[in-house]
Scaffold this motif. Structure first.
Motif, PDB file in Angstrom:
ATOM      1  N   SER A  56     -51.845  11.347   8.883  1.00 58.54           N
ATOM      2  CA  SER A  56     -51.383  10.532   7.766  1.00 58.54           C
ATOM      3  C   SER A  56     -52.571   9.904   7.049  1.00 58.54           C
ATOM      4  O   SER A  56     -53.616   9.636   7.653  1.00 58.54           O
ATOM      5  CB  SER A  56     -50.441   9.426   8.263  1.00 58.54           C
ATOM      6  OG  SER A  56     -51.096   8.557   9.167  1.00 58.54           O
ATOM      7  N   THR A  59     -41.069   9.488   3.462  1.00 57.41           N
ATOM      8  CA  THR A  59     -41.033   9.572   4.917  1.00 57.41           C
ATOM      9  C   THR A  59     -39.774   8.880   5.445  1.00 57.41           C
ATOM     10  O   THR A  59     -39.234   7.974   4.811  1.00 57.41           O
ATOM     11  CB  THR A  59     -42.257   8.899   5.571  1.00 57.41           C
ATOM     12  OG1 THR A  59     -42.301   7.516   5.182  1.00 57.41           O
ATOM     13  CG2 THR A  59     -43.543   9.590   5.170  1.00 57.41           C
ATOM     14  N   ASN A 115     -42.301  13.403   7.419  1.00 63.73           N
ATOM     15  CA  ASN A 115     -42.865  13.418   6.066  1.00 63.73           C
ATOM     16  C   ASN A 115     -42.330  14.619   5.300  1.00 63.73           C
ATOM     17  O   ASN A 115     -42.243  15.719   5.850  1.00 63.73           O
ATOM     18  CB  ASN A 115     -44.390  13.500   6.179  1.00 63.73           C
ATOM     19  CG  ASN A 115     -45.068  13.707   4.846  1.00 63.73           C
ATOM     20  OD1 ASN A 115     -45.263  12.786   4.080  1.00 63.73           O
ATOM     21  ND2 ASN A 115     -45.452  14.959   4.558  1.00 63.73           N
TER      22      ASN A 115
END
Length: 408
Positions: free
Chosen positions: A96, A196, A244
């Motif tokens: 991330s 997300t 995600n």
């Protein structure tokens, strides 16, 4: 070159931090000029594919030694009903943006966070200073140095000299505009909706489809993909991670639909990114209803379960060169070439450029070799991204489900 060099890195996101850490490790004094007015950049919650170059950078330069990625064990494609129609045994690492950012800040200027412990100083490394609220206005060659003119946090215009300036200020690079005003960032005709969902909040069907799996759905003029990334404070434990997703949808540049899409809840029009929390309620609700009509149920579930998605307009830009003033000013990462996200290589490019910078500054390769290798990477990946995007959004992807899509 004498030590320590006075280095200015323009841009304080991942690319700028990669380059800044490299130069700091070589013993130089590094100042990052970041235009954002706050000490920390805002996290959009974006997933990142941790390619080989990104993994190599953290293996070589991250003193926290913290694991950065979730492993996606296979790649699969679904049909409209949510059934698997194709599978590839291809393992990939997923991370991330926020985890990488806070690890890099811990290494560069000792920022404390819940993501990691700040590492002890490394013997022989230089000094790192993160100057937020610094907007570069101009650069010019000044003998054997580069003069940087900038607006500081108080609105005052100042000038400073550097031995080396590194431009890492993204696809809309201010430095590139100053040096090459004819090089323009252009909209590609579609956007990426991104968001997300906490892993534990997704339906069992969505968890089965997306957890530790890189999953795609293609249809004419649209595609959506999903994978699991680290959760809060970089959590990698099952149940604490995030699912995600990225959904590409076509919107012609001159259409009223595109203009409305990029106009936020306060009436402000955004050209490239509509940030989290700025989307109009009717736009979000309309996209959720559209998702239920055209996406596999697992994908519709996570799109509708995302509280605050954001939008990124897909663009193309590449500079014809990356070295100026006899090598005293360099462009790297997105400032050199903004890739379409299909390549999953934007972060990898910045990591690659920074590692090649380390090789050059430590005498392993020449400036000319650095220019050639980084430009070759940029040209190849930029061209690949355009080809992938055009095929997916305007052509015929071999795994696309041939159904009538309601939008252009």
């Amino acid at each position: 070159m004498p030590k320590p060099l006075q280095v200015i890195v323009v841009g304080g996101s991942l690319g700028g931090l990669f380059a800044a850490i490299v130069m700091k490790r070589l013993g130089h004094t590094v100042r990052i000029f970041e235009r954002n007015p706050t000490p920390l950049l805002h996290n959009q919650g974006a997933g990142v594919v941790a390619g080989g170059d990104t993994q190599a950078f953290f293996n070589n330069f991250d003193a926290t030694k913290r694991p950065i990625a979730v492993t996606s064990k296979l790649r699969q494609y679904l049909d409209r009903e949510g059934r698997q129609i194709h599978e590839e045994g291809l393992a990939q690492k997923m991370t991330s943006w926020d985890l990488l950012y806070y690890l890099l800040r811990a290494n560069f200027d000792g920022v404390k966070s819940g993501y990691c412990k700040v590492p002890e100083p490394i013997e022989g490394e230089g000094k790192g200073i993160y100057e937020y609220g610094h907007l570069v206005k101009d650069v010019r060659e000044a003998g054997d140095k580069v003069e940087v003119e900038y607006e500081g946090r108080e609105g005052n215009i100042e000038k400073t000299l550097a031995d080396l300036v590194i431009g890492a200020d993204g696809p809309s690079s201010t430095l590139r505009k100053i040096l090459l005003p004819d090089v323009q960032r252009k909209y590609a005709g579609y956007v990426a909706w991104r968001g997300t969902v906490p892993e534990q909040e997704a339906s069992l069907a969505a968890q089965k489809a997306f957890v530790e799996t890189f999953t795609f759905y293609h249809a004419p003029r649209t595609q959506i993909l999903s994978y699991v990334i680290p959760g809060e404070n970089g959590a990698l434990e099952p149940g604490k991670r995030l699912i995600n997703w990225v959904w590409y949808c076509n919107y012609p540049e001159d259409s009223s639909e595109f203009k409305e899409l990029m106009t936020d809840c306060e009436g402000k029009h955004h050209h490239i990114t509509l940030p989290i929390g700025k989307m109009r309620k009717e736009i979000l609700q309309g996209q959720r209803e559209y998702a239920k009509k055209v996406l596999p149920p697992q994908f519709a579930d996570i799109v509708c379960g995302t509280k605050q998605p954001f939008i990124q307009a897909i663009t193309d830009v590449i500079s014809p060169k990356n070295s100026f003033f006899g090598g005293k000013l360099l462009l790297i990462g997105d400032a050199l070439a903004g890739f379409r996200p299909h390549t999953a290589a934007s972060t990898s490019q910045a990591a690659f450029d920074a590692q090649k910078l380390y090789e050059m500054m430590s005498g392993q390769i020449s400036l000319r070799q650095w220019e050639e290798e980084t430009m070759e990477y940029a040209r190849y990946m930029q061209r690949s991204g355009v080809n992938m995007g055009q095929r997916s959004q305007f052509g015929n992807h071999p795994l696309a489900q041939m159904q009538d899509m309601a939008r252009s």
